[in-house]
Write an enzyme that holds these catalytic residues in place. Structure first.
Site: not given
Ligand code: 13P
Ligand code: G3H
Ligand code: ZN
Length: 323
Positions: A93, A189-190, A226, A270-271
């Site tokens: 990623d 993101h986040g 995101g 991810d978040s």
């Molecule tokens: P989120 O922070 O919205 O979960 O996005 C995750 C993401 O894009 C990982 O590449």
């Molecule tokens: O897009 C980013 C992902 O949420 C990964 O986050 O780089 O903190 O592992 P990280």
């Molecule tokens: Zn991402």
């Protein structure tokens, strides 16, 4: 060189072809530790969903790249042991350099993202093409990105986003040879995706941009980063048990559902996993102050993650039953 095929992993090509036809998206779930991986695998096996296991460079540093390969290998053994044959991709990623992509490919990844979105259009093309030329020799799929998402991607933080320019996508895809394209249509993101004034609701994603991209690249796999919904239930539990997440807000599920029915065939989350896990750990430690066995707070966190991922597969990205 560890070949992903020997580990039983798949690249993303077949998954995306089915997702476009079936009007759903494959989930891209990030993991950093054993409990997150166990939960993702359980949820995807139970719902019979394809899955893209995502590792950021930060995750790779945290978990150790050798251990990660063995974890992915173990995950595939678990799939077989469960009598399942869901396709599983191991994906880098937000790779930011050619060298990192090569290193991941050599350690058994089946798919990589080269995120050249912070470079000029020309430099993004050159970097992405270099990665594609290497990856395709080994039948590894490559995701590129055009447009900038706000928020934090590893060490790179973008204060403001810039939407993908639809007029650039055909040239980018044809000159680089990428297999999928991440675009910026209003996600970020986040856990703090939108700054809302009192009474304001979340602005809709730019479906007009998505539509134009689809028209310019018919049948081509589009990726949405995101895409956590920042589930309010988990934010509330975190805040109730000593956390401090003010004004956390994500992308509404209906909007993601709508995107999944289009050419968007991968949705990154991810978040929401981080929030679910933190909520359960906080709740357990606060309500059982005598507990000090990690299994007793990571176990409930893992159970909650399974519930959350199953919900995403069934009701948000629509990948349940599509393996
Ligand atoms: P989120 O922070 O919205 O979960 O996005 C995750 C993401 O894009 C990982 O590449
Ligand atoms: O897009 C980013 C992902 O949420 C990964 O986050 O780089 O903190 O592992 P990280
Ligand atoms: Zn991402």
């Amino acid at each position: 060189m560890h070949n992903y095929k020997d580990l039983g992993l798949s690249n993303t090509k077949g998954m995306y072809a089915k997702a476009i036809d079936g009007k759903y998206a494959v989930p891209g779930y990030n993991f950093n530790n054993m409990e997150q991986l166990q939960a993702i695998m359980s949820a995807c096996i139970e719902t019979n969903s394809p899955v893209i296991l995502q590792v950021s460079s930060g995750a790779r540093k945290y978990a150790n790249q050798i251990l990660l390969r063995h974890l992915a290998n173990g995950a595939m053994d678990i799939v077989k042991d469960a009598g399942s044959n869901i396709p599983v991709a191991l994906h880098l990623d937000h790779g930011d350099t050619y060298e990192l992509c090569v290193s991941c490919i050599e350690s058994g990844f089946s798919s990589v993202m080269i995120d050249g979105s912070s470079h000029s259009f020309e430099d993004n093309i050159a970097l992405t093409k270099k990665v594609v030329d290497y990856a395709h020799k080994y039948d590894i799929t490559v995701e590129g990105e055009l447009g900038v998402l706000a928020g934090i991607e590893d060490e790179v933080s973008h204060e403001v986003s810039s939407y993908t320019k639809p007029e650039e996508v055909e040239e980018f895809v044809s000159k680089t040879g990428v297999d999928s394209l991440a675009i910026s249509i209003g996600t970020s993101h986040g856990a703090f995706k939108f700054k809302l004034k009192p009474g304001e609701s979340v602005p809709p994603l730019r479906f007009d941009i998505l539509k134009e991209v689809e028209q310019r690249l018919p049948g081509f796999p589009i990726v949405l980063h995101g895409a956590s919904s920042v589930v309010p239930k988990y934010v509330d539990i975190i805040n109730k048990y000593g956390g401090k997440l003010e004004n956390a807000v994500g992308v509404p599920e209906e909007q993601l559902r709508k995107a999944a029915e289009s050419a968007v065939c991968k949705i990154n989350i991810d978040s929401d996993g981080r929030l679910a896990m933190t909520a359960k750990v906080r709740e357990t430690l606060a309500t059982k102050p005598g507990e000090f066995d990690p299994r007793k707070y990571l176990g409930p966190a893992r159970e909650e993650l399974i519930v959350m991922y199953k919900h995403k597969n069934e009701d948000v990205v629509g990948s349940a039953g599509k393996a």
